[in-house]
Design an enzyme around this catalytic site. Structure first.
Site, mmCIF file in Angstrom:
data_model
loop_
_atom_site.group_PDB
_atom_site.id
_atom_site.type_symbol
_atom_site.label_atom_id
_atom_site.label_comp_id
_atom_site.label_asym_id
_atom_site.label_seq_id
_atom_site.Cartn_x
_atom_site.Cartn_y
_atom_site.Cartn_z
ATOM 1 N N TRP A 127 0.807 -1.230 0.143
ATOM 2 C CA TRP A 127 -0.009 0.110 0.102
ATOM 3 C C TRP A 127 0.810 1.143 0.043
ATOM 4 O O TRP A 127 1.952 1.327 0.679
ATOM 5 C CB TRP A 127 -0.830 0.053 1.352
ATOM 6 C CG TRP A 127 -1.547 1.279 1.633
ATOM 7 C CD1 TRP A 127 -0.924 2.356 2.453
ATOM 8 C CD2 TRP A 127 -2.784 1.723 1.468
ATOM 9 N NE1 TRP A 127 -1.742 3.357 2.460
ATOM 10 C CE2 TRP A 127 -3.133 3.007 2.085
ATOM 11 C CE3 TRP A 127 -3.736 1.106 0.668
ATOM 12 C CZ2 TRP A 127 -4.109 3.754 1.710
ATOM 13 C CZ3 TRP A 127 -4.991 1.839 0.550
ATOM 14 C CH2 TRP A 127 -5.249 3.180 1.086
ATOM 15 N N ASN A 129 0.135 5.680 0.699
ATOM 16 C CA ASN A 129 -0.569 6.857 0.746
ATOM 17 C C ASN A 129 0.286 8.246 0.464
ATOM 18 O O ASN A 129 1.230 8.355 -0.580
ATOM 19 C CB ASN A 129 -1.495 6.990 1.586
ATOM 20 C CG ASN A 129 -1.241 6.906 3.088
ATOM 21 O OD1 ASN A 129 -0.801 5.638 3.278
ATOM 22 N ND2 ASN A 129 -1.382 7.878 3.889
ATOM 23 N N ASP A 130 0.347 9.079 1.409
ATOM 24 C CA ASP A 130 0.910 10.259 1.342
ATOM 25 C C ASP A 130 2.377 10.443 0.793
ATOM 26 O O ASP A 130 3.085 9.727 1.178
ATOM 27 C CB ASP A 130 0.913 11.110 2.653
ATOM 28 C CG ASP A 130 -0.466 11.154 3.222
ATOM 29 O OD1 ASP A 130 -1.267 10.680 2.850
ATOM 30 O OD2 ASP A 130 -0.390 11.700 4.353
ATOM 31 N N GLN A 146 4.246 7.215 2.426
ATOM 32 C CA GLN A 146 3.598 6.425 3.235
ATOM 33 C C GLN A 146 3.360 4.790 2.762
ATOM 34 O O GLN A 146 2.683 4.623 1.755
ATOM 35 C CB GLN A 146 2.259 6.728 3.903
ATOM 36 C CG GLN A 146 2.285 8.191 4.581
ATOM 37 C CD GLN A 146 2.844 7.757 6.024
ATOM 38 O OE1 GLN A 146 2.378 7.372 6.854
ATOM 39 N NE2 GLN A 146 4.113 7.919 6.268
ATOM 40 N N TRP A 154 -3.978 -0.265 4.180
ATOM 41 C CA TRP A 154 -3.502 0.741 5.234
ATOM 42 C C TRP A 154 -2.954 -0.117 6.227
ATOM 43 O O TRP A 154 -3.532 -0.979 6.792
ATOM 44 C CB TRP A 154 -4.406 1.799 5.397
ATOM 45 C CG TRP A 154 -3.693 2.867 6.210
ATOM 46 C CD1 TRP A 154 -3.295 4.001 5.562
ATOM 47 C CD2 TRP A 154 -3.400 2.820 7.506
ATOM 48 N NE1 TRP A 154 -2.584 4.986 6.476
ATOM 49 C CE2 TRP A 154 -2.859 4.399 7.747
ATOM 50 C CE3 TRP A 154 -3.739 2.451 8.652
ATOM 51 C CZ2 TRP A 154 -2.421 4.750 9.152
ATOM 52 C CZ3 TRP A 154 -3.332 2.708 9.887
ATOM 53 C CH2 TRP A 154 -2.868 3.650 9.995
ATOM 54 N N PHE A 186 4.567 8.198 10.452
ATOM 55 C CA PHE A 186 3.516 8.938 9.518
ATOM 56 C C PHE A 186 4.436 9.998 8.909
ATOM 57 O O PHE A 186 5.351 9.986 8.616
ATOM 58 C CB PHE A 186 2.855 9.464 10.470
ATOM 59 C CG PHE A 186 1.587 8.341 10.890
ATOM 60 C CD1 PHE A 186 1.522 7.153 10.747
ATOM 61 C CD2 PHE A 186 0.518 8.993 11.322
ATOM 62 C CE1 PHE A 186 0.608 6.331 11.046
ATOM 63 C CE2 PHE A 186 -0.559 7.911 11.888
ATOM 64 C CZ PHE A 186 -0.469 6.687 11.876
ATOM 65 N N ARG A 255 0.725 16.323 13.569
ATOM 66 C CA ARG A 255 1.319 15.666 12.689
ATOM 67 C C ARG A 255 1.559 16.064 11.522
ATOM 68 O O ARG A 255 1.499 17.116 11.238
ATOM 69 C CB ARG A 255 0.491 14.374 12.472
ATOM 70 C CG ARG A 255 -0.739 14.308 11.938
ATOM 71 C CD ARG A 255 -1.491 13.040 11.509
ATOM 72 N NE ARG A 255 -2.816 13.160 11.236
ATOM 73 C CZ ARG A 255 -4.040 13.190 11.858
ATOM 74 N NH1 ARG A 255 -3.764 12.840 13.202
ATOM 75 N NH2 ARG A 255 -5.111 13.471 11.441
ATOM 76 N N ASP A 256 2.541 15.642 10.599
ATOM 77 C CA ASP A 256 2.914 15.796 9.295
ATOM 78 C C ASP A 256 3.753 17.042 9.106
ATOM 79 O O ASP A 256 3.267 18.187 8.335
ATOM 80 C CB ASP A 256 1.560 15.949 8.293
ATOM 81 C CG ASP A 256 0.677 14.820 8.629
ATOM 82 O OD1 ASP A 256 0.928 13.582 8.866
ATOM 83 O OD2 ASP A 256 -0.396 14.819 8.280
ATOM 84 N N GLU A 300 -4.417 18.189 8.416
ATOM 85 C CA GLU A 300 -3.333 17.253 7.861
ATOM 86 C C GLU A 300 -2.250 17.952 6.566
ATOM 87 O O GLU A 300 -2.852 19.025 6.095
ATOM 88 C CB GLU A 300 -3.912 16.313 7.346
ATOM 89 C CG GLU A 300 -4.866 15.201 8.293
ATOM 90 C CD GLU A 300 -5.049 13.936 7.842
ATOM 91 O OE1 GLU A 300 -5.000 13.015 8.597
ATOM 92 O OE2 GLU A 300 -5.656 13.696 6.763
#
Length: 548
Positions: A127, A129-130, A146, A154, A186, A255-256, A300
């Protein structure tokens, strides 16, 4: 990050021959890869790798006891010639299927699978993502992201890693960051510490520093790691975490981090999503951070960068956005972002958590973005994709200054022109496109001119690639007002891949992306619709695969 949930704590990268016991499997690592069978007919359970009595990695996996749906792998290079013990809390039948090899299972069909995108980056297995840590350094563009290496769903968040020298062709590298005692890894960003403010540099080699969120059941904290070999291996800072702000916000949602060097103030700046918006932090060292300000209204994956207006470097604005892509324009003094206009949108659809590259050479001067495409790939051992890189710019419009996004020029290197036409009827345009209706990749640039119609567009097997409603000012249901308010024309740049559609309107004034979902009962192929419309211009290009 999207779909945040508590992950499983894990340690550093390990790798993985067989000695079978009643409970566990002991293996001496002699090959590069350990191949593991996965089945979605079973629940996730914990797998543990131990080396010399020390727990090296813990992760969740749906280990297949019968026929696997697909295989995943771990790169075992770091544990070559070491003995590991594999334990599993689920049905242990599948443990006997684990095997070593110098290739991953399915290597012979890699990048040729039925639903594998051919002009977009996807990881070999698992998987994504970001996008994280987008960075240019010493001739390479770095894409971290990610990543769950053990399933197409996920979980088990790591930082995957790929590099490119042209933003088109990507080489997947071993995983960069693994979970540890602070939590799963993350989203975040990366910088080059040219002045060695962190002290991580050595022998004149500047450190590549990753700044990321660690997530655990109690809270989310900010950590750093550094690399001295162009991101191939990483060392985590012993003083982690560098920010623990749960108590300040009474919220786990911290986060992030996006970090960049702010030359006017001579400080590192971090934009961090905390609770209900974006916070600004400053640092001299990347280790010690001071809270400076907070602005509400975002969620986010923060971004903050400066762009010239209409290419004029003496007239600039700062752009702030969050994961959804809605943005504000304003000024930034190194400590506080002051909005002047917004919020606006420039792109909608499958895009989420987009990030821009840092350290792009001044001679290039572009602000290049990659977004996560929330697009599935049925039947594949991977899921998620990166949308095509775009160049962001600020332009003056009738409504004020707005953000534009269009595909980077490098895309042209992949394409071959197969036809250019002018002043076509809809029927003639359909006829010319008929031979391309089953193409897995294609680019169509077109300008439609409406006359008796209040809406017009282009379908493919019943799916609307473009549906422009001039009466209600909507494109595929989203409000859009052209620069010329009386215009009867709409321009679209349509990019098709095996599972995705990306459309750029009027040179990037608005764009959208979506999953390619043809109506299986509709076999008409491409179809221009609209009462008495003119296809004023149409250009068609085929693409070479980026994996060739």
């Amino acid at each position: 990050m999207n779909n945040k949930r508590i992950g499983v704590l894990a340690s550093a990268l390990v790798g993985c021959i067989f000695t079978l016991s009643a409970q566990d499997l002991t293996m001496k690592i002699t090959k590069r890869y350990l191949n593991l069978p996965v089945s979605h007919q079973v629940d996730r359970a914990l797998m543990t790798f131990d080396v010399g009595g020390r727990q090296e990695r813990v992760f969740e996996i749906r280990l297949a006891s019968g026929k696997p749906d697909y295989w995943v792998f771990c790169d075992m290079s770091a544990l070559k010639n070491k003995e590991i013990k594999i334990s599993y809390t689920g049905n242990k039948t599948g443990i006997n299927k684990i095997y070593q090899a110098d290739e991953i299972t399915g290597q012979d069909s890699l990048y040729k699978e039925t639903n594998r995108p051919q002009i977009h980056y996807t990881q070999r297995r698992g998987w994504n993502n970001d996008p994280n840590g987008l960075l240019y350094y010493d001739g390479e563009y770095h894409l971290f992201y990610q990543h769950n290496p053990y399933e197409r769903g996920w979980g088990n968040m790591h930082w995957g890693h790929a590099v490119s020298n042209d933003l088109i062709h990507w080489e997947e590298l071993p995983i960069a960051l693994y979970p540890d005692e602070h939590g799963t890894v993350f989203s975040g960003s990366a910088v080059i510490d040219y002045d060695n403010t962190s002290g991580f540099g050595k022998n004149g080699i500047p450190a590549m520093v990753a700044i990321y969120t660690a997530d655990n059941p109690e809270k989310q904290v900010q950590c750093i790691a550094y690399s001295l070999d162009k991101g191939r291996t990483w060392t985590k800072y012993k003083g982690n975490p560098v920010i623990d702000s749960k108590a300040k916000w009474n919220s786990k949602d911290t986060r992030d981090p996006k970090v960049f060097w702010h030359k006017p103030s001579g400080k590192w700046v971090m934009v961090l999503n905390e609770r209900d918006g974006h916070s600004i932090y400053n640092s001299d060292s990347l280790k010690d951070w001071t809270f400076e300000s907070h602005i509400t209204g975002f969620w986010e994956c923060p971004e903050l960068f400066e762009l010239p207006v209409d290419g004029n470097k003496d007239n600039t604005k700062w752009v702030m956005y969050g994961a959804s892509g809605t943005y504000m324009l304003g000024v930034f003094d190194g400590k506080k972002f002051t909005p002047e206009s917004g919020k606006y949108y420039y792109s909608t659809g499958s895009i989420y958590a987009a990030q821009t590259f840092t350290n792009i050479p001044e001679s290039d001067g572009r602000r290049i973005q990659i977004g996560w495409g929330r697009i599935s790939h049925p039947g594949m051992p991977f899921n998620g994709m990166m949308l095509f890189p775009t160049e962001l710019s600020l332009r003056t419009t009738k409504d004020g200054i707005r953000l534009f996004s269009k595909p980077i020029d490098e895309l042209d290197r992949l394409q071959t022109s197969v036809g250019k036409w002018r002043a076509l009827t809809a029927d003639k345009a359909d006829e010319l496109l008929r031979q391309y209706k089953d193409a897995s990749t294609l680019r169509i640039r077109t300008i439609l001119k409406l006359s008796h119609a209040t809406n017009a567009g282009l379908n493919l097997f019943g799916q609307s690639l473009l549906d422009y409603d001039m009466n209600y000012n909507r494109i595929n249901g989203v409000f859009y007002s052209p620069e010329d308010m009386t215009s009867m024309e709409i321009a679209a740049d349509i990019i098709l891949d095996k599972t995705s559609i990306e459309v750029y309107i009027d040179d990037g004034a608005y764009s959208y992306s979506m999953e390619r979902r043809p109506d299986l009962k509709n076999r008409e192929g491409f179809h221009f619709f609209g009462n008495n419309i003119e296809v004023k211009e149409m250009e068609v290009y085929t693409f070479r695969s980026i994996w060739e």
